[in-house]
Design an enzyme around this catalytic site. Structure first.
Site, PDB file in Angstrom:
ATOM      1  N   ASP A  31     -26.810  -4.242 -23.317  1.00 58.54           N
ATOM      2  CA  ASP A  31     -25.841  -4.187 -23.929  1.00 58.54           C
ATOM      3  C   ASP A  31     -25.769  -3.300 -25.460  1.00 58.54           C
ATOM      4  OD1 ASP A  31     -24.027  -5.710 -21.743  1.00 58.54           O
ATOM      5  OD2 ASP A  31     -24.543  -7.185 -23.205  1.00 58.54           O
ATOM      6  N   PHE A  34     -25.059   0.589 -25.058  1.00 56.84           N
ATOM      7  CA  PHE A  34     -23.424   0.388 -24.591  1.00 56.84           C
ATOM      8  C   PHE A  34     -22.880   0.837 -25.801  1.00 56.84           C
ATOM      9  CE2 PHE A  34     -19.592  -0.464 -23.808  1.00 56.84           C
ATOM     10  CZ  PHE A  34     -19.067  -0.112 -23.023  1.00 56.84           C
ATOM     11  N   SER A  80       8.748  -8.936  -3.816  1.00 53.27           N
ATOM     12  CA  SER A  80       7.450 -10.448  -3.324  1.00 53.27           C
ATOM     13  C   SER A  80       6.992 -10.150  -1.555  1.00 53.27           C
ATOM     14  CB  SER A  80       7.863 -11.802  -3.713  1.00 53.27           C
ATOM     15  OG  SER A  80       9.714 -11.567  -2.669  1.00 53.27           O
ATOM     16  N   LEU A  81       6.664 -11.660  -1.329  1.00 51.13           N
ATOM     17  CA  LEU A  81       5.822 -11.512   0.264  1.00 51.13           C
ATOM     18  C   LEU A  81       6.793 -12.594   0.794  1.00 51.13           C
ATOM     19  CD1 LEU A  81       2.153 -10.879  -0.086  1.00 51.13           C
ATOM     20  CD2 LEU A  81       3.345  -8.751   0.685  1.00 51.13           C
ATOM     21  N   LYS A 112      -5.454 -13.278  -1.114  1.00 52.17           N
ATOM     22  CA  LYS A 112      -4.401 -13.300  -1.698  1.00 52.17           C
ATOM     23  C   LYS A 112      -4.494 -13.942  -2.974  1.00 52.17           C
ATOM     24  CE  LYS A 112       0.504 -15.065  -1.918  1.00 52.17           C
ATOM     25  NZ  LYS A 112       0.207 -14.815  -3.314  1.00 52.17           N
ATOM     26  N   ARG A 133       5.459  -7.133 -13.308  1.00 55.54           N
ATOM     27  CA  ARG A 133       6.285  -7.540 -12.331  1.00 55.54           C
ATOM     28  C   ARG A 133       7.667  -7.739 -12.385  1.00 55.54           C
ATOM     29  NH1 ARG A 133       7.461 -11.846  -7.731  1.00 55.54           N
ATOM     30  NH2 ARG A 133       9.038 -10.388  -6.271  1.00 55.54           N
ATOM     31  N   GLU A 170      -3.842  -7.274  -8.957  1.00 51.06           N
ATOM     32  CA  GLU A 170      -3.647  -8.327  -9.672  1.00 51.06           C
ATOM     33  C   GLU A 170      -4.719  -8.399 -10.557  1.00 51.06           C
ATOM     34  OE1 GLU A 170      -1.737 -10.215  -7.576  1.00 51.06           O
ATOM     35  OE2 GLU A 170      -1.878 -12.608  -8.142  1.00 51.06           O
ATOM     36  N   LYS A 285      -1.099  -7.501   6.084  1.00 58.57           N
ATOM     37  CA  LYS A 285      -0.160  -6.255   6.022  1.00 58.57           C
ATOM     38  C   LYS A 285      -1.044  -5.682   7.863  1.00 58.57           C
ATOM     39  CE  LYS A 285      -1.705  -6.106   1.102  1.00 58.57           C
ATOM     40  NZ  LYS A 285      -2.077  -5.818   0.124  1.00 58.57           N
ATOM     41  N   CYS A 421      -0.279 -39.574 -32.443  1.00 56.20           N
ATOM     42  CA  CYS A 421      -1.188 -40.996 -33.042  1.00 56.20           C
ATOM     43  C   CYS A 421      -1.346 -40.489 -34.370  1.00 56.20           C
ATOM     44  CB  CYS A 421      -2.031 -41.565 -32.596  1.00 56.20           C
ATOM     45  SG  CYS A 421      -2.371 -42.837 -33.811  1.00 56.20           S
TER      46      CYS A 421
END
Ligand code: IVH
Length: 689
Positions: A31, A34, A80-81, A112, A133, A170, A285, A421
């Site tokens: 880190d 980097f 959509s599916l 999915k 979307r 996604e 698919k 409250c």
């Protein structure tokens, strides 16, 4: 070496390291290494604005400019599916396709992912746009936010030779990240996200990409769109996407028969409980592009794909009673007490009911047989009532109108679903909650005390608020059950040590609603002392980074309360740190110069710039006057400030000119504690299944 060449070299190296880290989960640098490279690049870019590049890895940290999203037309509609929960229907679908194509069809089965869909446009191998979307035809341009997600390649590793194409996928949040986020929100008294999907979708629509960068979103690619793609099948496109540097699921499989599809489904229906990624089904698919073209689509969904959704695990059990919990902020949470039932590997006895609206919507009654589900949520919830088993005598459940702990009449604030409250100073769980928050490790770190002892001390009248802890004596503690002299002495010691806890943690420990750890740090860095925070008006509070109207109002309310002010004075007397630590001086190069900062800047926040000025011996002024040496001007600078500066002959300088004045020794000491996002997340090895 010229700056141009070094900048190019650094960008390439950082892109490569990002790829290793995010896509391959095989970090090749520490880190620290980097961060050093990143800092060098940031510094060089600040000195050479002409070499700016929106895809530079420095943009991963996001900006705090507000993104008003514009809506963009999709070049290819985002369909959509069709869904099914039945394997039988799935078989029928596969049979029908095979008949239509008149030959054996090969399928690709994928997970999915339960997040939010995104379309990424690449032109000449560079990310140019990221669009949600939306309604399928038009979506929101969320490019600035998506750029901060390390998993999204900004420049491709291997040139594709395609002038332009889209990658769909996604954006999601793992369960661990989701839990951590909600925990932070709970501690700050903010509304929780219901599940990782909502958290991912909500984060993507945030107005400040800087906050998006910290939320740990992830991305997986699962579809390509473009004219004349050089592939004949989906599986080829996935292989290439992977080669080009996109995170592609390693769970994707070519399946050649219904049996293979069934095996895939049953494997993942089990295995989904063991992976960090939220998934809610499997997508099947057709692999061949030629067959896809032959099958076509309806207006809503392609005919060549279907989603098989897993049933949420459900159990039916009896609702024994409903109890109402009062949180630290006074929020009331109704909890269903259930007859114990086995669900997804654990025994469930309680489930959240969220709020009054939900109880009413379900028309819940004591004694009902209710459905309990464990979805993306970790805490089970009641989703429905089995009406056929309802007894004739049952009565609708009445929501409480007074606090179950102190009897005060409950209130409901505008725009909030929960009841509260309002008796903050007299309601036991609220007071206890605040004291327990105060002693937490990340606050005053007096955890040796423990929750039970806090309750004991409170109930025996030894403490009435957190400040009373500082008046405790060891002999008062030693006589309490389960505590001896030794632990009493330890507790007193850690109470004493806590007086050295830095100011920003003291501010966090107060438990002001919506003021979490990070906000407390920003407030401390901006105002530098408790007195300054207390004296600040709503408008002045909003000037601090990450403080909006809601947080500002909550802070003003907190300090307006007489009782809170008494506690603060008590804490001051106890010797707690009410001022930010002395700032380190880096040089005297700005000694005798007065600055006014206005507008927004590409590389530093206003607070960072203020800190830099002070660290170099300069002074910050709020308004332009004849005393002002320089007006440090960013984008969207206030016109009146600009006018006044011009009139008074005050020199106007840019961020780059300013950085050059200090020889660009860019360290903002008071901000250095603010966590930097992204690289420090631990990669989840093989997170993509
Ligand atoms: S393919 C036209 N593949 O599910 C087909 N979608 O219910 C385009 N999703 O909007 C989508 N994982 O957000 C595809 N492996 C996957 C997916 C997936 C999740 C989402 C996606 C889509 C929704 C449809």
């Amino acid at each position: 070496m010229s700056a141009e060449i070094r900048i190019k070299e650094l960008r390439e190296r950082l892109n490569y390291l990002n790829y290793k880290y995010y896509v391959e989960s095989k970090p090749e640098a520490t880190d620290y290494e980097f961060d050093m490279l990143m800092r060098e690049l940031q510094d060089l870019e600040a000195l050479h604005p002409e070499l700016d590049d929106p895809n530079s890895p420095t943009r991963r940290v996001g900006s705090d400019l507000t993104n008003a999203f514009s809506s963009v037309q999709h070049a290819y509609p985002m369909l959509s599916l069709s869904n099914t929960y039945s394997q039988e229907e799935l078989h029928e679908w596969a049979d029908k396709l095979t008949k239509e194509i008149e030959q054996e069809v090969e399928f690709v089965c994928e997970l999915k992912y339960d997040g939010t869909a995104i379309s990424l446009t690449y032109e000449n191998d560079r990310l140019v746009r990221a669009v949600t979307r939306g309604d399928g035809t038009r979506g929101d341009d969320v490019t600035e936010n998506v750029r901060t997600i390390g998993y999204v390649p900004l420049e491709l590793q291997t040139p594709s030779g395609l002038p332009s194409f889209e990658v769909r996928g996604e954006i999601f949040m793992t369960y661990t990240t989701f839990d951590r986020l909600n925990k932070e929100r709970e501690e700050a008294g903010e509304q929780l996200f219901a599940n990782p999907r909502n958290a991912a979708a909500g984060t993507l629509k945030l107005q400040q990409s800087k906050i998006v960068a910290k939320r740990g979103l992830q991305f997986v690619a699962y579809q390509m769109e473009g004219r004349e793609l050089p592939f004949t099948s989906h599986s080829q496109s996935l292989d290439n996407l992977r080669r080009w540097g996109f995170p592609v699921s390693s769970a994707a499989r070519v399946c050649k028969s219904k049996e293979e599809i069934d095996n895939y489904i049953s494997h993942w229906d089990e295995e989904r409980h063991n992976i960090p990624t939220p998934i809610d089904g499997v997508v099947i698919k057709v692999d061949s592009y030629a067959s896809r073209r032959a099958l076509g689509r309806t207006s809503k969904a392609p005919k060549w794909a279907v989603a098989y959704k897993f049933k949420a695990e459900q159990a039916l059990t009896k609702l024994m009673s409903v109890t109402f919990q009062v949180g630290r902020t006074g929020a009331i949470t109704p909890v269903a007490n259930l007859a114990p039932v086995h669900l997804a590997g654990t025994t469930v006895k309680r489930a959240t009911l969220h709020n009054a609206d939900q109880i009413e919507a379900l028309d819940l009654r004591i004694g009902d047989m209710v459905y309990v589900e464990k979805g993306g949520e970790i805490i089970p919830k009641v989703t429905g009532v089995e009406l056929s088993e309802r007894s004739a005598e049952s009565q609708p459940l009445e929501y409480i109108t007074t606090c179950p702990e102190c009897g005060t009449e409950l209130v409901r604030y505008e725009g909030e679903a929960k009841h509260y409250c309002p008796n903050q100073s007299g309601c036991r769980p609220q007071i206890l909650g605040r004291i327990i928050h105060f002693i937490r490790r990340k606050a005053m770190n007096i955890e040796t005390l423990g929750e039970e002892t806090v309750e004991l001390l409170f109930d025996s009248g030894l403490i009435t608020c957190a400040a009373d802890l500082y008046d405790l004596r060891a002999e008062q503690l030693a006589v309490l059950p389960r505590l001896g002299e030794k632990s009493a002495a330890n507790i007193i010691q850690s109470i004493r040590t806590s007086t050295q806890v830095p100011f920003h943690r003291v501010l966090f420990a107060l438990g002001i609603r919506f003021v979490g750890e990070t906000t407390a740090k920003y407030l401390a860095a901006h105002f530098l002392s408790m007195d300054a925070v207390m004296a600040a008006t709503r408008e002045e509070l909003i000037e601090a980074e990450e403080v909006g109207a809601k947080i500002a109002d909550s802070i003003v309310d907190y300090f307006a309360d007489e009782q809170n002010r008494t506690i603060i004075e008590h804490l001051r007397k106890a010797g707690l740190q009410f001022e930010a630590e002395q700032k380190q001086t880096l040089s005297e190069s700005l000694a005798g110069l007065n600055f006014v900062i206005s507008g927004t800047f590409a590389d530093h926040s206003r607070d960072e710039l203020k800190a830099i000025i002070e660290a170099h011996g300069g002074k910050n002024l709020a308004a332009v006057s004849s005393n002002t040496s320089y007006l440090l001007a960013g984008d969207k600078i206030g016109p009146s400030k600009l006018q006044k500066a011009t009139k008074l002959g005050v020199k106007i300088i840019s961020e780059q000119e300013f950085m050059a004045m200090i020889g660009n020794q860019d360290v903002a000491p008071s901000q250095s504690e603010i966590e930097k996002p992204s690289q420090n997340q631990t990669p989840i090895q093989g997170y993509l299944f």
